[in-house]
Structure formats: C-alpha cells, structure tokens
Write a protein that holds these residues in place. Structure first.
Motif, mmCIF file in Angstrom:
data_model
loop_
_atom_site.group_PDB
_atom_site.id
_atom_site.type_symbol
_atom_site.label_atom_id
_atom_site.label_comp_id
_atom_site.label_asym_id
_atom_site.label_seq_id
_atom_site.Cartn_x
_atom_site.Cartn_y
_atom_site.Cartn_z
ATOM 1 N N THR A 218 74.258 72.800 -59.604
ATOM 2 C CA THR A 218 74.247 72.371 -61.000
ATOM 3 C C THR A 218 72.919 71.728 -61.370
ATOM 4 O OG1 THR A 218 76.643 71.981 -60.903
ATOM 5 C CG2 THR A 218 75.447 71.010 -62.744
ATOM 6 N N PRO B 100 84.073 63.620 -66.814
ATOM 7 C CA PRO B 100 84.214 64.943 -67.450
ATOM 8 C C PRO B 100 83.799 64.948 -68.914
ATOM 9 C CG PRO B 100 86.124 64.473 -66.081
ATOM 10 C CD PRO B 100 85.343 63.200 -66.162
ATOM 11 N N ARG C 197 80.773 67.133 -70.760
ATOM 12 C CA ARG C 197 81.072 68.037 -71.888
ATOM 13 C C ARG C 197 80.198 67.722 -73.097
ATOM 14 N NH1 ARG C 197 87.057 68.362 -74.368
ATOM 15 N NH2 ARG C 197 87.269 70.215 -73.058
ATOM 16 N N GLN D 14 79.609 73.272 -68.079
ATOM 17 C CA GLN D 14 81.045 73.545 -68.140
ATOM 18 C C GLN D 14 81.585 73.974 -66.778
ATOM 19 O OE1 GLN D 14 82.626 72.405 -70.773
ATOM 20 N NE2 GLN D 14 80.546 71.883 -71.422
ATOM 21 N N TRP D 15 80.758 74.677 -65.998
ATOM 22 C CA TRP D 15 81.181 75.025 -64.632
ATOM 23 C C TRP D 15 81.322 73.767 -63.785
ATOM 24 C CZ3 TRP D 15 78.084 74.868 -59.961
ATOM 25 C CH2 TRP D 15 78.747 75.388 -58.843
ATOM 26 N N ARG E 127 81.860 70.742 -64.852
ATOM 27 C CA ARG E 127 82.988 69.955 -65.362
ATOM 28 C C ARG E 127 84.311 70.497 -64.825
ATOM 29 N NH1 ARG E 127 86.484 70.332 -69.711
ATOM 30 N NH2 ARG E 127 87.282 68.298 -70.454
ATOM 31 N N SER E 128 84.453 71.815 -64.764
ATOM 32 C CA SER E 128 85.703 72.393 -64.261
ATOM 33 C C SER E 128 85.916 72.026 -62.797
ATOM 34 C CB SER E 128 85.691 73.917 -64.436
ATOM 35 O OG SER E 128 84.733 74.519 -63.583
ATOM 36 N N ARG E 129 84.844 72.020 -62.001
ATOM 37 C CA ARG E 129 84.957 71.633 -60.598
ATOM 38 C C ARG E 129 85.221 70.137 -60.453
ATOM 39 N NH1 ARG E 129 83.144 75.648 -57.134
ATOM 40 N NH2 ARG E 129 84.210 74.333 -55.593
ATOM 41 N N LEU F 170 86.874 68.262 -62.611
ATOM 42 C CA LEU F 170 88.272 68.009 -62.965
ATOM 43 C C LEU F 170 89.195 68.314 -61.789
ATOM 44 C CD1 LEU F 170 88.342 69.434 -66.603
ATOM 45 C CD2 LEU F 170 88.687 67.043 -65.932
ATOM 46 N N VAL F 171 88.913 69.388 -61.059
ATOM 47 C CA VAL F 171 89.706 69.711 -59.868
ATOM 48 C C VAL F 171 89.577 68.608 -58.831
ATOM 49 C CG1 VAL F 171 89.925 71.309 -57.928
ATOM 50 C CG2 VAL F 171 89.575 72.195 -60.247
ATOM 51 N N ARG F 172 88.378 68.101 -58.644
ATOM 52 C CA ARG F 172 88.124 67.057 -57.656
ATOM 53 C C ARG F 172 88.823 65.752 -58.007
ATOM 54 N NH1 ARG F 172 84.494 65.331 -53.805
ATOM 55 N NH2 ARG F 172 83.613 63.242 -54.067
#
Length: 416
Positions: free
Chosen positions: A244, A302, A306, A405-406, A408-410, A412-414
């Motif tokens: 990133t 997050p 964003r 955004q990629w 952020r998606s990772r 959120l999973v973490r």
C-alpha cells in the motif's frame, strides 16, 4: 531493544496490535527529545521538498528540460530509500538517537556542497548523498517513539511528532519558490543545510544533557537483519502495508513533484507564487496534526483511510481540470489533510509490524515509500515533458483511490 532473533513471537505479534512495555505519558526528557526530533524531521522534510519549486530554475540554469532537472528529486528519494537498508540495523545496534543526529549532520554537510556544484550531474550526486544522511531522521524517530509509547496511545503522539515534518513540507515548498525567486537556488540550498546542522547539534546537546540515546557498543548484525527481514516479509499483513505504501508514494509524490512546474507552465504564475500554493499541502496536514486525537477517536482507522483517500483523489482531479490557478489552493490543502489521514494510519500500523526489530521494520517502510517516490517521478517525468501534468494527476487520483480502498478492506478484516 533486545538482540534476539525474531521468531514465533514476531509472527504472532504482527497479526494483532501489541502494546509495548512503556509508560503511558512521556517524561520531561522524552518530551524535550520529541521536540528536537520534530525539528530534525522539519529539516529533513524541507530538504525533501525543496527542489519541487526550484525545478524550472535549475532546468534553466543547466539548459535542460524540467523532466531532466527532476533527477535532483529522484536522486534524493532513491538514496533516502536505499540508505534504509543500513540505517535500521545500525540504529538497532548503535542507538536510534545517535543515528538520527549523525544523519542530520551528514545531510547538512552534503546539502552545503550542493550549493557549489557547477554541473547538473554533480548536483545530482550530492543530492544523492544528502538523501542518505536525511534517511536516518524520520523513520528512526518514529521507531524511537514506538519504543517509548504504547500502541494504543501512539497515533496521536506520532501526529504531534509529524507536525515538524508537516511544517517542513510547508517550508520546503514555500522556501523553494520564494527564496529561489529572490536569491536563487544556491542560496536556498545553503539555508536548508543550516537547518540540518542546527538540528543535529541540538540533538547531540540534548542526548548529553538527558542521558537518552547513549551510544552502545553493539555491532550491526547484517546476517541476522537479513534473516529478520525475510521473516518480516513472510507475514501477510506486513506485505499489505508495504504494498500500500509503495502505491501511495508512487502516485502521491510521483505526481506532486510536478505540480509547481505545471502551475508555472499552464497559468504563467511565478515560482514564488507556485511555491506558496504548494505549501498549502502542509496547511492541510497541520489541520490533521491539530485534530488527530478527535479524528482518530471518531473515524477510527478505516474511516481515516476512506475519507483521506477521497480528499487526495478529489484534489488531484481538481488540479487536472481547474480553469484557474487559484483552484489549486483549496485542492492542495485538502490533499494535505487527506494524505496524512491515510499515511499516518499506515505509519501507526508500520510501527507494530515487527516490535522486536522496530528500527528494521520502520526502515523497510521508509525504504518502500521513498523508492516508490523515485520510481513515480522517473515514470512521470517523460509524461510531463510531452503532455504536461494533467494525465499524471488523473492516473494518480485513481491509483490512490484503489490502493486506499484495498488497504481499508484488509484493515476491516484484521480489526473484525
């Protein structure tokens, strides 16, 4: 910091936030040291951005294109990145504060030499050496903060430290334009050299006064550092952070190096005016520094990623399509706020990538960021010479949105 190898503990720790055994609040001596580190970051960031506004002037003196003159930006960034390979292990062995002070002094001496260079190639060479010295400052200062501040309190403290870096960006952009217009780029280099030399001297005096950062007799363990680096890269979350920050540096600073030249060429404004406009990036960043505790509490990481990326993309798209130069002022200011919302979140996560070898981890982070910047400038330079800045700004906006955004998606999973 312990010198034992990274093992299962590293692999476990890097997949979740870990608190370091440090006091919740800085002591008086640590608080003073933070101020001096922030001033050192100010000098380093000033040097990093000083040539952005000077490119047309350097190009004119040496009878080259702006794209070719941009080698002075690329050389500094490449050196800054490559020097991280040695800075991290040396800092873990000899002491972070010692390496920061030595790097500040080296950057000052090399920048002093830049002012006397008669040819572009020799100027590029000494910019390369100056970047090697400056490389020790910001990432190792963040690693030191990671050592003394627990994770849950670290992001606001890092934001306080980064106020120096932010003001350096403001000063670098404005000084490059204003001082360059009135006194020339050589005098501007002398002024930046003085900042580095003062910063390094202040750090040495404070280290002796407080006893912080005593120089140790340890040796840099290059083989162990290589093994530790390989182990760090085995962790998926580390690869996410570094990928990133590579895209972020490539898109953000590969384009930003040419904003001043684009404003000068497209709208005919003076270099001093362009420099002041570029300095509003630091104004937006300073807004983040002052509001970081509130933003972190309300948006969480997050949300910072964003909305920060939206601000960045919006700013670059505005620069691409604006009908008047004055639209650049709010656009760049929003970009400054957005960049630090995004980047400070990456920095905070990076300080916890490898708690057992934080100097090494932050050096890898900085290495990735500055190599990506140099690659970005090198890729954008021929585009700038042929088509101008508009296509560069549009592509950068899209890349920043996708990368953020990629990530952020990772994230959120973490955090789930």
């Amino acid at each position: 910091m312990r010198d034992r190898p990274l093992g299962a503990e590293l692999r476990a720790n890097s997949d979740k936030p870990v608190s370091t055994p440090a006091a919740s609040d800085l002591t008086d001596s640590q608080g003073r040291m933070l101020v001096f580190l922030s001033f050192s970051a100010f000098a380093s960031a000033t040097n990093l951005r000083i040539c952005d506004s000077l490119l047309p002037q350097i190009a004119n003196e040496f009878s080259v294109t702006v794209g070719n003159a941009a080698a002075v930006v690329t050389a500094f960034a490449i050196s800054y990145g490559l020097a991280q390979i040695g800075a991290g292990p040396l800092a873990d062995a000899r002491g972070k504060l010692f390496m920061i002070s030595a790097g500040s002094l080296m950057a000052g001496v090399m920048t002093l030499a830049c002012a006397a260079m008669p040819q572009l190639i020799s100027l590029v060479a000494f910019r390369f050496l100056a970047g090697a010295g400056a490389a020790a400052v910001i990432p190792l200062a963040m690693a030191w903060i990671g050592d003394v501040v627990p994770y849950e309190k670290r992001q606001p403290i890092l934001a306080r430290f980064l106020s120096g870096q932010i003001m350096g960006i403001v000063c670098g952009q404005a000084m490059g334009g204003i001082l360059g217009d009135f006194a020339g780029w050589r005098v501007t280099m002398l002024a930046v050299a003085a900042l580095h030399l003062v910063a390094g001297s202040m750090l040495i005096v404070e280290m002796r006064r407080s006893g912080l950062g005593a120089v140790t007799a340890g040796r840099a363990r290059w083989r162990q550092s290589a093994i530790s680096t390989a182990r760090v890269f085995q962790t998926p979350w580390v690869r996410v952070i570094l990928a990133t920050v590579f895209i972020e540096g490539f898109a953000m600073f590969g384009a930003f190096a040419f904003v001043g030249s684009e404003l000068h060429a497209r709208f005919g404004i003076s270099l001093s005016t362009a420099g002041v406009m570029l300095a509003t990036l630091g104004v937006g960043a300073m807004i983040y520094s002052m509001t970081a505790p509130t933003l972190v509490a309300r948006l969480r990481q997050p949300g910072l990623v964003r909305y920060g990326s939206l601000g960045l993309a919006g700013g670059y798209l505005t620069l691409a399509v604006m009908p008047s130069a004055w639209f650049a002022v709010p656009a760049i200011m929003v970009m400054g706020l957005g960049f630090y919302m995004f980047h400070n979140t990456l920095q905070t996560n990076a300080t916890q990538m490898a708690p057992e070898a934080r100097g090494l981890a932050m050096s890898l982070f900085a290495f990735t960021l500055f190599v990506s910047q140099s690659v970005g400038v090198a890729v954008a330079a021929p585009i700038m010479d042929r088509w101008g800045g508009r296509p560069i700004f549009v592509v950068s906006a899209l890349l920043l949105l996708v990368a953020a955004q990629w990530f952020r998606s990772r994230l959120l999973v973490r955090l789930a």
